[in-house]
Design an enzyme around this catalytic site. Structure first.
Site, PDB file in Angstrom:
ATOM      1  N   GLY A   1      41.460  47.948  41.310  1.00 53.83           N
ATOM      2  CA  GLY A   1      40.858  48.648  42.705  1.00 53.83           C
ATOM      3  C   GLY A   1      40.747  47.478  43.747  1.00 53.83           C
ATOM      4  O   GLY A   1      41.190  46.265  43.542  1.00 53.83           O
ATOM      5  N   GLU A   2      39.418  47.467  44.485  1.00 51.31           N
ATOM      6  CA  GLU A   2      39.189  46.674  45.537  1.00 51.31           C
ATOM      7  C   GLU A   2      40.329  46.620  46.546  1.00 51.31           C
ATOM      8  O   GLU A   2      39.879  45.571  47.467  1.00 51.31           O
ATOM      9  CB  GLU A   2      38.822  45.159  44.815  1.00 51.31           C
ATOM     10  CG  GLU A   2      37.600  45.327  43.889  1.00 51.31           C
ATOM     11  CD  GLU A   2      37.409  43.929  43.346  1.00 51.31           C
ATOM     12  OE1 GLU A   2      38.146  42.893  43.723  1.00 51.31           O
ATOM     13  OE2 GLU A   2      36.663  43.831  42.324  1.00 51.31           O
ATOM     14  N   GLY A   3      41.224  47.088  46.554  1.00 47.72           N
ATOM     15  CA  GLY A   3      42.251  47.027  47.583  1.00 47.72           C
ATOM     16  C   GLY A   3      43.097  45.872  47.208  1.00 47.72           C
ATOM     17  O   GLY A   3      44.268  45.427  47.898  1.00 47.72           O
TER      18      GLY A   3
END
Length: 339
Positions: free
Chosen positions: A305-307
């Site tokens: 995640g987190e971009g």
């Protein structure tokens, strides 16, 4: 707010009336592409990426000069059901880590020269436990979508969407099940490491939540309200705002894709300006992309995640734009074209 006074009505109207593609800009890009010093089609998907950029920016020579990664963080009441190995306090701790520059997304942004904004969505107030009540009321959900629309306020020409939130793969799985059917097993994966009893509780939570809210799940925005999270609502808002402002979007992993899926279910054309940066190792993600007819750019086995996947893909998009704008034509370079 609309004349009816219902918070979602403005969003329903917006989703129905989104600006369409600029086919003239796309045509101009494709016409230039065949004049560049390379065999036609030899840059493969990079050529399609440039056409996509032109289509949704309206620019005949698309460039990426101000790429931005927007990470939205939210907490979820369903974590009280002991479905994840990490406590919800980790969400706020990771937001602090982002601010200090110590997370993976910080390093990828540095490597690829990307801007980064992190949005803390009332972490001290988790959404409702979806196995017992709706995650949000309509007003809160709509307000959070509106907040997400502000992600582009500082100016960007390529928006990468990511998230942070302990428990949010459970939320994404519930949304996917509600929107596309199947079984909980089709959509639930380990997330941050749920196995054994944790996985069984996660599966049970998704089944229970979808059954509890079934009377409301015919409307995609109600799916978001009942089963979603603040970060997912904000990402949906950011995607809509980007469309209105002719900003292409790169969506990250399973959770970010669940936000896009809500919009897709409301209007399949609502995410045509979105590219999906990666397919994550979370097993439901590949299925979700297939349901939306989307092909990811990368498949690196990531599930952070987190971009992070979107940020890595942004460099490919930047390179595609530079190849198109910077390459010489056969005539300019004095290179013989194919017969």
């Amino acid at each position: 707010m609309s004349a009816s006074g219902l918070p979602f009505d403005d969003f329903r109207e917006l989703i129905r009336n989104l600006p369409g593609p600029d086919l003239g800009a796309e045509r101009a890009v494709r016409e230039r592409e065949v004049t560049l010093t390379k065999p036609a089609g030899s840059l493969g998907r990079l050529e399609e990426i440039v056409a996509w950029l032109a289509t949704w920016t309206g620019k005949r020579t698309p460039q990426v000069n101000r790429p931005l990664v927007a990470v939205f963080a939210g907490n979820h009441g369903v974590t009280a059901k002991n479905i994840t190995p990490f406590p919800p306090s980790v969400t706020a701790q990771m937001v602090e880590n982002f601010a200090a520059g110590g997370a993976a997304i910080n390093q990828i942004c540095i490597a690829n020269d990307l801007g980064l904004k992190v949005f803390d969505l009332a972490l001290e107030h988790p959404t409702g436990d979806i196995t017992e009540e709706a995650a949000m009321d309509e007003r809160t959900c709509a307000a959070t979508m509106a907040f997400g629309m502000e992600a582009i306020a500082g100016g960007t020409d390529l928006l990468c969407i990511g998230e942070m939130g302990i428990g949010n793969t459970t939320i994404a799985a519930a949304i996917a099940l509600a929107l596309f059917g199947g079984t909980a097993e089709d959509w639930v994966g380990p997330g941050t490491g749920s196995t054994g009893e944790l996985m069984q509780r996660k599966l049970a939570a998704v089944r229970l939540a979808v059954a509890l809210h079934q009377p409301h799940l015919q409307d995609p925005l109600e799916v978001l309200r009942c089963l979603g999270g603040r970060e997912i609502a904000a990402m949906a808002g950011a995607i809509l705002a980007a469309r209105m402002e002719k900003i292409p979007v790169i969506v990250d992993g399973f959770v970010a894709s669940a936000a896009a899926a809500v919009l897709y279910a409301a209007n399949p054309e609502a995410i045509d300006h979105c590219m999906f940066g990666q397919v994550s190792a979370e097993p439901g993600h590949r299925k979700l992309l297939a349901k939306m007819g989307k092909e990811p750019l990368l498949d690196l086995g990531m599930r952070l995640g987190e971009g992070t996947g979107a940020a890595l893909a942004a460099n490919i998009v930047k390179a595609a734009a530079l190849c198109h704008s910077g390459m010489a034509t056969f005539e300019q370079a004095g290179v013989s074209a194919s017969k």
